[in-house]
Scaffold this active site. Structure first.
Site, PDB file in Angstrom:
ATOM      1  CB  ALA A   1      68.248  61.843  58.153  1.00 28.11           C
TER       2      ALA A   1
ATOM      3  CB  CYS B   1      74.585  72.343  41.559  1.00 23.63           C
ATOM      4  SG  CYS B   1      74.008  73.389  40.033  1.00 23.63           S
TER       5      CYS B   1
END
Ligand code: PLP
Length: 397
Positions: free
Chosen positions: A211, A337
Site C-alpha cells: 500500500a 537497505c
C-alpha cells in the site's frame, strides 16, 4: 511531520524517494480517517463490525481491480514482505490440488523480501543482463534442468526493480515457467499503479502488492492469486480472518487507505505515467548536462517512468545523500537497505556494474507529489552539491 517543510525553516523540501515510500495521498488519508473514530473490527457481527467489513470488502475490490483480479482473490497482509513470505512456501494448493515446489528460482535482482524471505531449502538465482533485465534463456535452462530431474520450481520475478526501475519480462518468464510445470510469483510492488498490470495477461499465479508505495499507509499489503482456489498455508493462523488465509484482526484504516490509493492509482495511471516520464526525463537530462561524470544506470532498458538511478564518478553515494539532505532534497543511495545503512547493491553487482561506479549511485524516484519546481530545485542542488562532495570520504554520523 510536514514533508514540504521538515525543519520549520519555511524552505521547501523536495521529496524524490517515492520508491522507498510515497507520501500519503489525500484520498487515502480521507479513507483512513473515516474509519479511525469508530471501533473497527471487521469480524464483529454488530453494526459497527458490519460497517468495518463493508470498508474492507470495498477496498478488496479496489485493490483487485488494480491488477485485473476478482476481489475474492485478494488476501490482505501487513505489507508486501509478508505477502511475498506467504507465497514463498514450497507447499500449496493450486485450483484445489496439492502442489509441492522443490526449488525457488529467483531473478538475481529480486528484493531481499524474496531473496531472504523464502522457506525453500534450495534456491538458485537467475542472471540478468547488463541493463538489469532477466535473461529468459538462463531461466529456461534452469527450468529444463530441474524438470528433467523431476523437480518443480517456484519462479519469483519482479515486475519492476526498486533500484533501477527496469521492467522485467514477466509474461515471457511466466510462459516458460508454466511450460515446465513451475509456479510463478510476481513482486509487483514498484510496478503497481505505474504500469498496466493484469494478473491474467501476465499469466502469473501470485502477485504481491504494497500500500505505501502507491500513496496508502504503511502496514497494509496484499497477495493476489490468479484463482480464488489457489491456497497457501497461513503464516498466521489466528482467528481465521481472510478466509483462513491470514489470521489477525484486519487493519481497517490502512486497508481502507490501500483501497483508495489503488483506485486513484488506477484512474490516473496513464496521465501520471506521462507526467512523471516527462519530469523524470527533464531531471535526467538536466543533471547529465549540469554535472560532469554522471551516468544513468539502466537507461537502455524499458524502465518505470518515475525512477532514475544516476551514478556520479568519484562520489560516495552516502556522502551525496547526506549533503543533499542538508540542501532539503530527499533521495536514496542506490545501495540503500531498508535500515538506511549502505552496502554493496546486489542489483548493480548482478548487472555487472563495477563497484566504484555502483558506490556513487543515487536513486531519484518521483510520484504523485512531484512537480516541475521539485525538478528545478533538485537540479540546482545536484549542480552545487556534487562538485563539493567529489572525492570526499564517507562521512559517518
Ligand atoms: N518488493 C519491492 C520491490 C520493494 O521495493 C519493497 C519495499 O521496498 C518490498 C518488496 C517490501 O514491501 P513492504 O515495505 O510493503 O514490506
Amino acid at each position: 511531520m510536514d514533508l514540504q517543510d521538515k525543519d520549520g525553516s519555511g524552505r521547501r523540501r523536495v521529496y524524490l524517494d517515492h520508491n522507498a515510500t510515497a507520501p500519503l495521498h489525500p484520498q487515502a488519508r480521507a479513507a483512513a480517517l473515516a474509519c479511525m473514530d469508530g471501533p473497527c473490527n471487521a469480524s464483529s457481527i454488530h453494526a459497527q463490525g458490519r460497517a468495518a467489513r463493508a470498508v474492507v470488502e470495498k477496498a478488496r475490490g479496489e485493490v483487485a481491480r488494480l491488477v485485473g483480479a476478482p476481489g475474492r482473490n485478494v488476501v490482505f497482509t501487513s505489507g508486501a514482505t509478508e505477502a511475498l513470505a506467504l507465497a514463498l512456501q514450497p507447499d500449496m494448493e493450486l485450483a484445489g490440488k496439492p502442489v509441492h515446489c522443490d526449488i525457488l528460482l529467483a531473478s538475481a535482482v529480486e528484493h531481499p523480501a524474496v531473496l531472504r524471505g523464502h522457506r525453500f531449502a534450495d534456491m538458485e538465482t537467475i542472471e540478468v543482463d547488463a541493463s538489469g533485465r532477466l535473461v529468459p534463456d538462463a531461466l529456461e535452462e534452469a527450468l529444463e534442468r530441474h524438470a528433467a530431474a523431476g523437480r518443480r520450481a517456484l519462479v519469483a520475478i519482479m515486475a519492476a526493480n526498486n533500484e533501477t526501475g527496469v521492467l522485467q519480462p514477466v509474461a515471457e518468464a511466466a510462459r516458460l515457467a508454466h511450460r515446465h510445470g513451475a509456479v510463478v510469483l510476481c513482486d509487483a510492488v514498484q510496478a503497481a499503479g505505474r504500469v498496466n498490470l493484469d494478473i491474467k495477461a501476465l499469466d502469473v499465479d501470485f502477485l504481491a502488492l504494497s500500500a505505501h508505495k502507491i500513496g496508502g499507509l504503511q502496514g497494509a499489503g496484499a497477495l493476489v492469486s490468479a484463482e480464488a482456489t489457489h491456497r497457501l498455508p497461513a503464516l498466521l493462523a489466528g482467528g481465521g480472518q481472510e478466509r483462513g488465509r491470514r489470521g489477525g484482526t484486519e487493519n481497517v484504516p490502512a486497508i481502507a487507505a490501500f483501497g483508495a490509493a489503488a483506485k486513484r492509482a488506477l484512474e490516473s495511471r496513464e496521465s501520471e505515467a506521462a507526467r512523471l516520464c516527462s519530469l523524470r526525463d527533464r531531471l535526467e537530462r538536466a543533471i547529465l548536462e549540469t554535472v560532469s561524470g554522471s551516468h544513468v544506470i539502466g537507461h537502455d532498458a524499458e524502465r518505470l517512468a518515475n525512477t532514475t538511478l544516476i551514478a556520479f564518478e568519484n562520489v560516495r553515494a552516502e556522502t551525496l545523500v547526506i549533503a543533499l539532505d542538508l540542501a532539503h532534497i530527499s533521495v536514496s543511495s542506490g545501495a540503500a537497505c531498508s535500515s538506511g545503512k549502505v552496502g554493496a547493491s546486489h542489483v548493480l553487482a548482478a548487472m555487472g556494474v563495477d563497484a566504484a561506479h555502483a558506490s556513487g549511485a543515487v536513486r531519484l524516484s518521483l510520484g504523485w507529489s512531484s512537480d516541475g519546481r521539485d525538478i528545478d530545485l533538485a537540479v540546482a542542488a545536484f549542480g552545487e552539491v556534487v562538485p563539493r562532495v567529489r572525492g570526499r570520504p564517507v562521512r559517518t554520523v
